[in-house]
Enzyme design. Sequence first.
Site, mmCIF file in Angstrom:
data_model
loop_
_atom_site.group_PDB
_atom_site.id
_atom_site.type_symbol
_atom_site.label_atom_id
_atom_site.label_comp_id
_atom_site.label_asym_id
_atom_site.label_seq_id
_atom_site.Cartn_x
_atom_site.Cartn_y
_atom_site.Cartn_z
ATOM 1 N N CYS C 111 -18.962 -27.774 -19.186
ATOM 2 C CA CYS C 111 -20.306 -28.314 -19.011
ATOM 3 C C CYS C 111 -21.138 -27.167 -18.464
ATOM 4 C CB CYS C 111 -20.300 -29.497 -18.042
ATOM 5 S SG CYS C 111 -21.963 -30.055 -17.628
ATOM 6 N N CYS C 114 -23.832 -28.514 -15.650
ATOM 7 C CA CYS C 114 -23.400 -29.000 -14.331
ATOM 8 C C CYS C 114 -21.888 -29.072 -14.312
ATOM 9 C CB CYS C 114 -24.076 -30.303 -13.926
ATOM 10 S SG CYS C 114 -23.980 -31.657 -15.102
ATOM 11 N N SER C 115 -21.322 -30.271 -14.267
ATOM 12 C CA SER C 115 -19.873 -30.359 -14.130
ATOM 13 C C SER C 115 -19.341 -31.626 -14.786
ATOM 14 C CB SER C 115 -19.489 -30.329 -12.651
ATOM 15 O OG SER C 115 -20.220 -31.322 -11.961
ATOM 16 N N CYS C 116 -19.940 -32.028 -15.924
ATOM 17 C CA CYS C 116 -19.459 -33.210 -16.648
ATOM 18 C C CYS C 116 -17.981 -33.007 -16.994
ATOM 19 C CB CYS C 116 -20.259 -33.418 -17.925
ATOM 20 S SG CYS C 116 -22.012 -33.677 -17.632
#
Lengths: 115, 114, 205
Positions: C111, C114-116
């Site tokens: 991602c 962000c941090s999906c």
Amino acid sequence: MSVADSAHASSGLRAVKALCEESDFKVGDRVRIAMRFPIGHYRVPTYVRGKQGVVKMILNPMAINNEEEGYGRNAGIKGRYYRVGILLSELWPGYTGPPQDQLVIEVFETWLERI
Amino acid sequence: MNHSEDLLKRLPNDIGGLPSDRVQQTDHELLPWEKRCHALADVLDFHKIINTEEKRRGVESLGSEMMSNLTYYERWIAAFSLILFEKQILTPDELAQKMAEVEARYAHDSHKDS
Amino acid sequence: MEAHDHDHHPMLTDEVMPGYYEIMEIAVRELLIEKTLINPSEIRRQIEVLDSRTPALGAKVVARAWVDPGFRARLLANGRTACEELGISFYDDTQLIVLENTDKVHNLIVCTLCSCYPRSVLGLPPDWYKAKPYRARVVKEPRAVLEEFGTHIPDDVEICVSDSTAMIRYLVLPQRPAGTDDLSEEQLAALVTRDAMIGVVRVEI
């Protein structure tokens, strides 16, 4: 015409789909990611803008545009996301890996241009 | 694109393709407060008090200096506070007073411990 | 919170006193509870949910797909409903797409914004997944990044990097290693690592 008569007239029977039921793009369509610079919030990273790719999958159900959702809009007009494949050689001029290497990313329909 | 435009056009989290270092395979067990912060984020999203997208936007709008100096969950709780002010759910003063109260409570408890 | 080493350090209060951001977390949570916008039991329950989500769940899904062709087909058609068959719920409104690695394609996930991450089936992401080097580089030089994980992908295998940016989460279905015909489903699951389901390593015996 009686109810029985209309039930028999089924040969031409067809449920017309509403506009929103049909996706704007089909799998295999060639598309360009728009070259556009929204500020504040977006989910289309800079590195894919202006690049060409192919629709690989239509994502359902429809969803709120996340640029709007980012400002607290939890309901309203929805649209579709598509999984778009873009060759790494298209993204990065001078890419030295095999030509079939690719990136796939979800893009909201308002960002896609037909080519 | 000149630099001052770029500061607005390119969000600080938009880093795909930028030059960077070797990947260091780091990890850590979440601290209890970090886990609570994550649970809080999920509960806020369930109630649509702060949805996931607003959380992302709130973190981005902290700006690049805070993005690079705060830890992951520090960014989250800072963003939640600011969004809750924007939504008129909390006021800055209310939060400051509550934080002072929490701090006093811990100071009192630690005094008893020693 | 307990204090340690009570007598050897003048900064005792720093060890006992929560940090600034932790105090902020406590204060925000307590204020929202006082205003009855959230309930403390919801936070406790969600912590239990987070604690229960580990890569062992994803490994169970992968092993089942390896031994059960019908399940594998359903998993590839709809990751979410297939996981739900195994009792793995999705605690948010994300969908799951399972990406199958084959002799021709090697998938990996990132991602960049962000941090999906497929938290329902893998738990929370490792720090390196959230940090800049992996996110910045894997979309531009995936083969070099994979080599840093000790993974060499031959040139006749396509690399497919999925950048997870919106409402979908991805799980990589790694290739079943050769020589595992005699293993039970549980033994197979024990071979499957978190990093293999992100796509940065293969499953090895």
